[in-house]
Design a protein around this motif. Sequence first.
Motif, mmCIF file in Angstrom:
data_model
loop_
_atom_site.group_PDB
_atom_site.id
_atom_site.type_symbol
_atom_site.label_atom_id
_atom_site.label_comp_id
_atom_site.label_asym_id
_atom_site.label_seq_id
_atom_site.Cartn_x
_atom_site.Cartn_y
_atom_site.Cartn_z
ATOM 1 N N PRO A 59 8.754 32.218 4.271
ATOM 2 C CA PRO A 59 8.550 31.721 5.464
ATOM 3 C C PRO A 59 8.410 32.871 6.518
ATOM 4 C CG PRO A 59 10.453 30.894 4.488
ATOM 5 C CD PRO A 59 9.833 31.861 3.496
ATOM 6 N N GLU A 60 8.870 33.991 6.134
ATOM 7 C CA GLU A 60 8.645 35.434 7.261
ATOM 8 C C GLU A 60 7.197 35.556 7.687
ATOM 9 O OE1 GLU A 60 10.522 35.371 4.355
ATOM 10 O OE2 GLU A 60 12.262 36.129 4.789
ATOM 11 N N GLN A 61 6.246 35.206 6.618
ATOM 12 C CA GLN A 61 4.875 35.302 6.933
ATOM 13 C C GLN A 61 4.350 33.948 6.934
ATOM 14 O OE1 GLN A 61 3.349 38.269 8.264
ATOM 15 N NE2 GLN A 61 1.713 36.757 8.609
ATOM 16 N N ASP A 62 5.080 32.951 6.948
ATOM 17 C CA ASP A 62 4.623 31.403 6.746
ATOM 18 C C ASP A 62 3.618 31.249 5.844
ATOM 19 O OD1 ASP A 62 4.579 28.752 7.532
ATOM 20 O OD2 ASP A 62 3.689 28.861 9.309
ATOM 21 N N ALA A 93 8.859 32.015 12.377
ATOM 22 C CA ALA A 93 8.353 33.465 12.193
ATOM 23 C C ALA A 93 7.771 34.040 13.335
ATOM 24 C CB ALA A 93 7.309 33.441 10.874
ATOM 25 N N THR A 94 7.560 35.314 13.220
ATOM 26 C CA THR A 94 6.816 36.038 14.195
ATOM 27 C C THR A 94 5.612 36.810 13.506
ATOM 28 O OG1 THR A 94 8.495 36.573 15.802
ATOM 29 C CG2 THR A 94 6.500 38.158 15.961
ATOM 30 N N ILE A 98 1.890 35.620 -7.043
ATOM 31 C CA ILE A 98 1.170 35.252 -8.395
ATOM 32 C C ILE A 98 1.846 36.353 -9.510
ATOM 33 C CG2 ILE A 98 -0.793 35.052 -9.717
ATOM 34 C CD1 ILE A 98 -2.127 33.640 -7.013
ATOM 35 N N GLU A 99 1.771 37.480 -9.178
ATOM 36 C CA GLU A 99 2.008 38.610 -10.093
ATOM 37 C C GLU A 99 3.543 38.740 -10.215
ATOM 38 O OE1 GLU A 99 1.399 41.760 -12.615
ATOM 39 O OE2 GLU A 99 0.064 40.471 -11.632
ATOM 40 N N ASP A 100 4.300 38.619 -9.568
ATOM 41 C CA ASP A 100 5.911 38.851 -9.442
ATOM 42 C C ASP A 100 6.576 37.906 -9.280
ATOM 43 O OD1 ASP A 100 5.157 41.696 -9.862
ATOM 44 O OD2 ASP A 100 4.884 41.961 -7.825
ATOM 45 N N GLY A 101 6.175 36.751 -8.524
ATOM 46 C CA GLY A 101 6.822 35.695 -8.599
ATOM 47 C C GLY A 101 7.709 35.689 -7.092
ATOM 48 N N LYS A 102 7.377 36.751 -6.300
ATOM 49 C CA LYS A 102 8.094 36.746 -4.841
ATOM 50 C C LYS A 102 7.216 37.925 -4.174
ATOM 51 C CE LYS A 102 11.311 40.091 -6.537
ATOM 52 N NZ LYS A 102 12.816 40.628 -6.678
ATOM 53 N N VAL A 103 7.547 37.983 -3.050
ATOM 54 C CA VAL A 103 6.958 39.016 -2.035
ATOM 55 C C VAL A 103 7.873 40.248 -2.242
ATOM 56 C CG1 VAL A 103 6.637 40.003 0.323
ATOM 57 C CG2 VAL A 103 6.052 37.550 -0.328
ATOM 58 N N GLY A 132 12.250 50.308 8.363
ATOM 59 C CA GLY A 132 12.294 50.181 6.951
ATOM 60 C C GLY A 132 11.363 48.923 7.038
ATOM 61 N N LYS A 133 11.599 48.230 5.474
ATOM 62 C CA LYS A 133 10.475 47.164 5.225
ATOM 63 C C LYS A 133 11.317 45.983 5.363
ATOM 64 C CE LYS A 133 7.595 49.729 2.030
ATOM 65 N NZ LYS A 133 6.875 49.752 0.641
ATOM 66 N N GLN A 134 10.795 44.823 5.810
ATOM 67 C CA GLN A 134 11.207 43.521 5.908
ATOM 68 C C GLN A 134 11.153 43.206 4.466
ATOM 69 O OE1 GLN A 134 9.527 39.954 7.618
ATOM 70 N NE2 GLN A 134 10.729 40.459 9.174
#
Length: 362
Positions: free
Chosen positions: A128-131, A197-198, A263-268, A360-362
């Motif tokens: 959702p953070e990037q929709d 989201a922004t 697709i590669e890791d199942g998550k961001v 940092g990173k989101q």
Amino acid sequence: MDASRRRAVAVRLGGPAAALVCSLALTTGCSGQTTASAAKERQEGSTAQAAAPRAASDLQDDYQKVINDVLPSVVQIQAGADLGSGIVYDDQGHVVTNAHVVGEERAFRVTTAGSEQPQRARLVYSYPEQDLAVIKLDRPPDGLKAARFGDSAKVDVGQIVLAMGSPLGLSSSVTQGIVSATGRTVSEGRGDGGTGATLANMVQTSAAINPGNSGGALVDLDSRVIGIPTLAATGIGGADSQAPGIGFAIPASMVKTVADQIIEDGKVTDSGRAALGITGRTIVDDRFRPAGVAVVEVTGGGAADEAGIEAGDVITRLGDTDVTTITSLAEALAEREPGDEVKVTFTRDGDERTAEVTLGKQ
């Protein structure tokens, strides 16, 4: 009448008459040079008139080629009682769409191009953070065609684009427009299924985007997806007063970054989005005007924690940008990258302070 007067009268009468004769000569082509010029002008005019319909025909051919190339890769997604759109990402049955299209659902019915019966699909991951979200068809049909994604860095203002999707449930619909602007930062509402989201670096387009277009394809004339239509601007009246000709699409580069990780890791695993590492809320002053973001919680080891920002502090500025609401803070962060150093201004117990923060990173 004496001779001088007769000559004067002849001059006055002869001027207009001579002009008239000259005018007639130009229209009838009484000299060889004038005839050639007139013929050339007629030829150029005929050429221009013939070129206009040819140019229109060429553009129409371009449109139809793009539609034939890309529309088979655009699907309709039914998530519960809601409808949206999606793009076939690969031949394994992965489909990328908006997070607000999938909502809280985990199973979907997807209608692909040329298919009369919906296919079953399941959620892989929603971000959702990037929709953005990825779903996967249980049984990808033969001939499933993946779309080609373009380079967001090469998207130019004025570029002709087509939006493809299922507005208002009308599957395989196409609208046309141009890229109106790039690099827009837009915040979604949380009502009507929005994620809140922004979103940074959005592509603004004049191509019509309506409910149901979300998750579809914004395509250039090279048949490449340059973005995913996500938002339509609203007027002062809110969601019921949509502003025509102002829509926004998530750029293809971000779509690929997020989809490949899912697709590669199942998550961001790496969003590329800057984070301050706090949970905050908007506060108001004694006139009930937004006055800053109160820090409710600080993430241990995060950017704010490392810089000495504490729960109870009120953030009022990030770099040179005033912060009055949680949305304005999110928009200011959207313009930054992880690792950027920025001065954060905040108040603590009524005293104004500053801290140098490495984001940092989101």
